[in-house]
Structures are given as structure tokens and as C-alpha cells.
Design an enzyme around this catalytic site. Structure first.
Site, PDB file in Angstrom:
ATOM      1  N   SER A 581       0.825  -1.206   0.000  1.00  0.00           N
ATOM      2  CA  SER A 581       0.000   0.000   0.000  1.00  0.00           C
ATOM      3  C   SER A 581       0.861   1.259   0.000  1.00  0.00           C
ATOM      4  O   SER A 581       1.688   1.442  -0.869  1.00  0.00           O
ATOM      5  CB  SER A 581      -0.956  -0.042   1.187  1.00  0.00           C
ATOM      6  OG  SER A 581      -1.965   0.908   1.038  1.00  0.00           O
ATOM      7  N   ASP A 667     -10.077  -2.596  -6.281  1.00  0.00           N
ATOM      8  CA  ASP A 667      -9.519  -1.861  -5.150  1.00  0.00           C
ATOM      9  C   ASP A 667      -9.989  -0.416  -5.187  1.00  0.00           C
ATOM     10  O   ASP A 667      -9.599   0.343  -6.066  1.00  0.00           O
ATOM     11  CB  ASP A 667      -7.991  -1.930  -5.203  1.00  0.00           C
ATOM     12  CG  ASP A 667      -7.332  -1.488  -3.915  1.00  0.00           C
ATOM     13  OD1 ASP A 667      -7.941  -0.686  -3.186  1.00  0.00           O
ATOM     14  OD2 ASP A 667      -6.217  -1.951  -3.639  1.00  0.00           O
ATOM     15  N   HIS A 713      -7.364  -5.872   0.188  1.00  0.00           N
ATOM     16  CA  HIS A 713      -6.223  -5.016   0.495  1.00  0.00           C
ATOM     17  C   HIS A 713      -5.864  -5.132   1.971  1.00  0.00           C
ATOM     18  O   HIS A 713      -4.729  -4.939   2.366  1.00  0.00           O
ATOM     19  CB  HIS A 713      -6.601  -3.584   0.133  1.00  0.00           C
ATOM     20  CG  HIS A 713      -5.451  -2.648   0.051  1.00  0.00           C
ATOM     21  ND1 HIS A 713      -5.098  -2.008  -1.110  1.00  0.00           N
ATOM     22  CD2 HIS A 713      -4.568  -2.233   0.977  1.00  0.00           C
ATOM     23  CE1 HIS A 713      -4.051  -1.225  -0.877  1.00  0.00           C
ATOM     24  NE2 HIS A 713      -3.715  -1.356   0.373  1.00  0.00           N
TER      25      HIS A 713
END
Length: 749
Positions: A581, A667, A713
Site C-alpha cells: 500500500s 480496489d 487489500h
């Protein structure tokens, strides 16, 4: 009260749930079964319990929200069309073609990793069974009743039942939620109702199911798109709704004879996110409105749940505070005063403004407050200082503070459930990337720390832990935690895996992972670089690495890797870098600035296109992200600064390390379009460099993109992450040619 990191992305409406809920039959009596015959070895999401409740995330509901680090996702698409026009239609076609091309490319490349991936998966499963078999689910105890979750079921047992008999209160599979996992549990004070949030890995919002308990458990109500919820009384539930990654409304619903639901609070500022928490003594519900730098709390009196919420302290820019309650006083964990680090203060409930806040305890410099738990006569602070873990036990009776240093191998702790604030013992677990969780207890009566004697895998003795300090460009000392096998010889020839994050004031995740243990056994060196922008040294450590200080994190990372090599921990051609990330910003920036330091990089859902993302205000997180990255639309200097380090903006024709990126098609937090653009530009730079320096035997790096149609995620279950982890390790083994480096390594026992 977990401070700093909360996995607040875990909220999503179940896929395929059209609210045709299969209710428990009124004739379906509670099933009483033998626990050990019913429950299989758990391979599912582990619930974290706090304050008599279970929740999947690891932080307090009221902590400052680190959005890009914890990013579950559902349905991210190329920015929605406002008008049908040719350019947008063309752009969509190009996007779809590119997506198809990348999938075909991965299908071809993955064949070369298939055999190694299979072997790694088998080893990881073996380690998982070995180390996690004895890890039970957290328990929530109310008097003689014990509630716990296993494999999508919620069970009720008696504390004094030695035969393992349990009642099944809830089953995701029986109710038609087979693809969901239980994220959070709240039991009403009289134990007549149970609120449960369910989510799947591919969605953001959670669904809240309210069960009426008793002889015939039945679904009472289903509420969609819920984030947090708490019982104010036996039959009054407060909850927050979520839409498009934002949580700004608080509702109250009753389960009396005259049911009704009403809106209680609405947050108007798009930078703020709202959630709910119940104080440990159940005296107040707190409505917590947080941005990344500022907070505001409203109190709901649980004795009078229909009264309007009362403001504790109006929001003041830069002031963070969280609330607990004891003996008609508010205990306030806050950044108020100098230095701007956490302090424990108190004030009367009737006069709660910050002008009345009195200092109870202030943290030492460069100390990270990880967790805080209130009890009737004590408060325990879980702290990090210079890489070591401590307990600070504050007595409200004797007004004393006792500091206890925890075992040196420990890197993380996790607090267990203590629903009864009058308990005399605090339970918690210690762990590290290579050490499975070990249970400890602190006794207030005995005033000592007790290691729990349960069947566990012993702490490994052949893994050495080293804590180093690297000097950054501005002479700041940057901590590094290093693990390696004590039996390994010639460490300079061993593969090194470096971990970095450096954003949102979040610590690197140093909890136990089977793959880390496997790497140590195979002779790898693991290094965790606690660079600025993270939270390892307190709030100032984060502030010194965000907005106009982002480059400091890059300088820190470079200094850490150079020190490791100087001290004989591997060398560049055997060094890999791992990030996820927002950690992709520093990892990508290092690849641009100093590619010669590393051979390979593994990135998971990386944030690599900072500038373009922060220029798009229609994206759901852009406004609130400005407190971390700045606002390039309003500040030209900020735009130039972001451009100076943004990975996408600084790709150039040069030799890069090999890169493996895992991204997720749906996402919402890290747009796939940005990752696709980054990969295309990076590949072109690599090929241009290869053609410019065409010589026989030249090494050409691999640039691989694996796009997952599903997955999360956020942390996924073991099953979901197994394939992904195995692919990453297969890639690293191949790129670093690890097979030729293991001949003299003896495994850790």
C-alpha cells in the site's frame, strides 16, 4: 483502547446479499454439541476482543484513521463517466485491453513459478499446522457465560464446563452467509441480544445481523452498510452507516415493543470519519469524529440513551483525544500540551473542556503508546521504546507507576478481552515475526507478570534478534530490527528481505507470520526499517515523515539498507525489498533513486502514483488524505514536492531491480489504473535501457504484475493469502538465486 492503527477498511455489504436472509426457524432448538467434535482446526479470520466485544481490526474504534494502509476494496473502476464522450469511451477500451493483456502476460509467466510455488505452499501449510494449531479463538466472558467464534459459528459455553459442551448461537453457513466471516460481536448487557457484523473479502461495507438470544435464537433484524455499533442499554443499539468509504452518520435503533430508528449525529466535514465506542465501565457511548490530525468526541449517557449527545471538547486543529471513564471522571488520552505526544489526563464529566484537563501521566520522549486498558483501580499502558516493549501500570489508588520491561524477543503485543473492568488480571499475548504468540498475564493483586503455562510451541533459540540504529542524511538515528539464523555462516552471502512502510504513523506489522519463520529456517535475513512517517517513535516520528517531510523516509530507508550491507548483512545482489500500500511510495522512490542497492522488490497493492491520485478530488479518500500527503491542487510548492518523490513521476531509463506487483481489480483505495500506468512506464524504461546497453550477458529485470479479481487489500484469511505469499516467495527465490545460497544452512529447531 488501541492507539494509532485501526484496520478501519473492514466494512462491507456481503456480495450477493439481497437481504433474502434465511431466518432461524422458530422450531430450531439450540444445538448442544461437544466442542472438540464440532470445531475443525481454524483457518479463518481471527477476531480481536476488547471491552467485552470482538472485532476484526486491531485498534480502538476512535483512533485516527490510516486509510491507505488498510484498504479493503469493492468495485474500483476507472473514474465514473459524467458524460458519454468519445475520449472517455476510448479510455475505457484502452483500460480493458491493458487489463486483458496483463492477465495474459501473467498467465504465461506464472507457469515458470508453478513448481516452486507448490513446494512453498506445502511448507507454509506444514508450518501453519505446527505453530497455529493451539491458537484458540478469543473468549468473551460475562459471569459464567463464555462466547467465542470458530469457523463462522458463534458458540456459548459455561466457564465451569470441563466437558467442552457448547451451544451454537449463530452460523454464517446456516444463514446463507457462507462467503462471509464474522468481523465484530457485541453482546447486550442483559445477554438477550447479540449484534454481529459480517463481511466478505471483496466488499467494503459490513452487514449487521441482530440475533435475539434465548432458547430459540432467531434473527431479529439485518442492517446493511454498517461500520461500528454498540449497545447503549439492553435494547438500544447505536450504529454508524457507511457509504463510499465514508462514515458520517450515527443512528439509534430500539428493540422494545415500539421499535424505531432515528438519526442521532451527522458529520459535515468530509475529512472526518465517525465511529462509536463504549467506555470500559459501560457508563458512556462515545461518538468519535476523527480526521488524521484532529478529533472530537460526543458522549451518550447509557443511563439515558434517548438524551442528546453531549460534547466533550470542540475540535481544535491538531488536537487528538480519546475518552475513557472511571468514577465520574473522564480519562482523556490526548496530544494536548507540549510536547505533542500522547498524555493521560482527566477531567470531571460535568466540566469536560480542555481548560479543566489535569495531567495524570506523560510519556517519555520517543515512546510509542500502542495500547491502553482501563480497569477499576488501574490503567495499563502498552509501550514501545527503543525497539523494546514495556508495560506501565498506573495505580489510581496509590498514584504510583510501575514500569515492566517485557522479553527482548517480543516485537508486538495483543490485548485480550476484559469485559469486566473490575477484573484483577490483564491478559495479553506477545509475538514477533518469527515467534508464535505466547500468552502472558499481569496480576494487580500480586503486582507481577506471569507467563501462562499452556501447550505452545517453544520460543526458538537459534534465531538471533538484533536492534540497530542507522544514521540518516540529516544525522537522525533510524531504528532497524534484524532477525537471522544463528547457525548461518557468511551472512554477507545470505538473502536479505527488507521491510518498509513509513506512513500514517503506523508501525510495521511485526506479528508472527509463517512465511517469516520459514525464511529464517532457510537462512534468510529479515530486516524491518522503522523509518520516519511511521509511528514507532511516537507522533513526532510520523509528523517528521509526512507532507513536506516525505523525502526523509526515503533517506532513512537508504541509510538502513546501506548500514545492513556495511555490517555484513547480505549485499545488494542478494537483497530484496517488500512493501504494501502506502509503503509502495518509499519502495518505488528507492528504485528510482538508488536501484543498485537491491536486486528485487515485492509490492502488494502499492500506492505508486501519488501526484495523479491526489489531484483527483472525486476519489473517495483524496480530501482526507491531504493531511498525510498535502494538497497539490491548492499549493504549487506541494505539487512540486510530491512530484520530486512520486514513484510514477520519476521513472527513468536505467537498470532497475526486478519487481513483482500484486494488485486487486476492485480496489477502491489504490486505483488499479495508477498501478497499470506505473507498470507500463517502468517496463518501457527497463527495455529502453536494455536496448541502449545491449551487451551479451546483460541482466534484464523482470517486471511482473499479478492482478487478482478477488482478495482484500486488508489482511485476508490464511487460505486467501497462501497462494499470494507463495508466489511472492517463489519470485524472490528465483531472482536472488537462493537455491545456490542454502548449502551450509542448518534449520532453526
Amino acid at each position: 483502547m488501541k492507539v494509532g492503527t485501526t484496520c478501519v477498511g473492514l466494512r462491507n455489504l456481503l456480495q450477493g446479499l439481497s437481504f433474502s436472509v434465511k431466518y432461524y426457524s422458530k422450531h430450531n432448538h439450540l444445538q448442544t454439541v461437544c466442542l472438540y467434535s464440532k470445531i475443525k482446526h481454524q483457518k479463518c479470520h481471527i477476531l480481536d476482543c476488547s471491552g467485552g466485544t470482538c472485532t476484526h481490526w486491531t485498534g480502538p474504534p476512535r483512533s485516527i484513521v490510516p486509510w491507505r494502509f488498510f484498504s479493503c476494496k469493492e468495485g474500483t473502476k476507472i473514474p465514473a463517466k459524467r458524460k458519454q464522450n468519445t475520449s472517455i469511451t476510448t479510455s475505457e477500451h484502452l483500460y480493458k485491453d491493458l487489463l486483458k493483456s496483463e492477465r495474459e502476460n501473467w498467465n504465461d509467466i506464472s507457469k515458470g513459478y508453478k513448481a516452486m510455488t507448490k513446494r512453498i505452499k506445502e511448507k507454509l501449510e506444514e508450518l501453519h499446522n505446527k505453530y497455529m494449531f493451539n491458537s484458540g479463538s478469543p473468549r468473551i466472558r460475562f459471569g459464567q457465560n463464555v462466547y467465542f467464534e470458530e469457523n463462522g459459528c458463534i458458540f456459548l459455553s459455561k466457564a465451569d464446563d470441563d466437558e467442552g459442551n457448547v451451544d451454537v448461537l449463530f452460523s454464517t453457513e446456516d444463514l446463507g452467509f457462507s462467503d462471509a466471516f464474522i468481523q465484530r460481536i457485541r453482546i447486550s448487557p442483559d445477554q438477550k441480544y447479540m449484534a454481529i457484523s459480517l463481511k466478505s473479502d471483496n466488499c467494503e461495507e459490513a452487514t449487521c445481523v441482530i440475533m435475539k438470544l434465548g432458547h430459540f435464537p432467531a434473527v431479529e433484524e439485518v442492517i446493511p452498510s454498517v461500520f461500528s455499533f454498540e449497545w447503549a442499554t439492553n435494547d438500544v443499539l447505536y450504529y454508524t452507516s457507511q457509504k463510499n468509504l465514508k462514515c458520517q452518520n450515527v443512528f439509534m435503533t430500539t428493540f422494545t415493543n415500539q421499535k424505531h430508528t432515528e438519526l442521532v449525529y451527522t458529520e459535515q466535514d468530509a475529512r472526518f470519519f465517525v465511529d462509536i465506542y463504549c467506555t470500559k465501565d459501560r457508563r458512556f457511548l462515545t461518538i468519535n469524529s476523527n480526521s488524521k490530525t484532529t478529533s472530537e468526541v460526543w458522549l451518550v449517557d447509557c443511563r439515558h440513551p434517548f438524551k442528546l449527545p453531549a460534547l466533550v471538547q470542540a475540535r481544535t486543529k491538531g488536537l487528538i483525544y480519546h475518552i475513557e471513564h472511571r468514577n465520574d471522571e473522564l480519562y482523556i488520552l490526548t496530544t494536548y500540551g507540549e510536547p505533542a505526544e500522547y498524555k493521560l489526563m482527566k477531567a470531571p464529566v460535568a466540566s469536560s473542556g480542555m481548560e479543566n484537563w489535569q495531567l495524570v501521566y506523560a510519556l517519555e520522549k520517543k515512546t510509542k503508546l500502542v495500547d491502553l486498558e482501563m480497569f477499576s483501580d488501574h490503567c495499563i499502558m502498552f509501550l514501545k521504546n527503543a525497539g523494546h516493549l514495556y508495560l506501565n501500570v498506573i495505580s489510581f489508588v496509590s498514584h504510583s507507576v510501575q514500569s515492566i520491561k517485557l522479553p527482548t524477543w517480543a516485537c508486538e503485543f495483543e490485548l485480550e478481552s476484559h469485559p469486566e473492568h473490575t477484573t484483577s488480571t490483564c491478559y495479553f499475548q506477545l509475538t514477533s515475526p518469527v515467534h508464535p504468540p505466547k500468552r502472558f498475564a499481569y496480576s494487580f493483586k500480586e503486582n507481577n507478570l506471569i507467563e501462562q503455562a499452556v501447550q505452545e510451541v517453544p520460543i526458538i533459540t537459534n534465531c538471533h534478534t538484533t536492534r540497530l540504529l542507522a544514521k540518516s542524511k540529516d544525522e537522525t538515528s533510524v531504528p532497524i530490527t534484524v532477525f537471522h539464523n544463528m547457525n548461518s555462516k557468511e551472512l554477507h552471502r545470505k538473502p536479505l528481505l527488507v521491510h518498509v512502510y513509513g506512513a500514517y504513523g503506523i508501525d510495521l506489522n511485526m506479528s508472527f507470520k509463517e512465511e517469516k519463520r520459514m525464511l529464517i529456517e532457510e537462512g534468510w535475513i529479515l530486516a524491518y526499517c522503522h523509518v520516519r512517517g511511521g509511528g514507532e517513535l511516537g507522533l513526532s516520528w510520523h509528523k517528521d515523515g509526512c507532507q513536506q517531510n516525505k523525502l526523509k523516509g526515503l533517506h532513512d530507508l537508504k541509510a538502513c539498507i546501506m548500514l545492513l550491507h556495511e555490517l555484513g548483512f547480505s549485499q545488494p545482489k542478494y537483497t530484496a525489498l517488500a512493501a504494501a500500500s502506502a509503503g509502495g511510495v518509499l519502495a518505488g522512490a528507492l528504485c528510482n533513486a538508488d536501484p543498485e542497492l537491491i536486486r528485487a522488490v515485492v509490492l502488494q497493492a502499492p500506492f505508486v502514483d501519488v501526484l495523479n491520485t491526489m489531484m483527483k478530488t472525486h476519489l473517495p479518500l483524496t480530501i482526507e488524505e491531504q493531511e498525510e500527503w498535502g494538497n497539490p491542487l491548492a499549493d504549487e510548492k506541494c505539487m512540486k514536492y510530491i512530484k520530486s518523490y512520486c514513484p510514477y513521476q520519476n521513472i527513468k531509463t536505467q537498470c532497475y531491480p526486478s519487481v513483482f506487483i500484486t494488485a486487486y481489480e476492485n480496489d477502491q483505495r489504490i486505483p488499479l489504473a495508477g498501478v497499470l500506468g506505473y507498470v507500463q512506464k517502468l517496463r518501457k524504461a527497463v527495455l529502453d535501457h536494455a536496448s541502449d546497453t545491449s551487451k551479451k550477458g546483460n541482466w534484464i529485470p523482470s517486471i511482473i504484475l499479478d492482478i487478482q479479481a478477488n482478495g482484500s487489500h486488508c489482511d485476508s484469511s490464511w487460505e486467501d493469502s497462501l497462494n499470494e505469499v507463495a508466489r511472492h516467495l517463489a519470485f524472490l527465490n528465483k531472482e536472488l538465486e537462493v537455491r545456490h545460497l542454502q548449502q551450509d544452512t542448518k534449520s532453526c529447531k
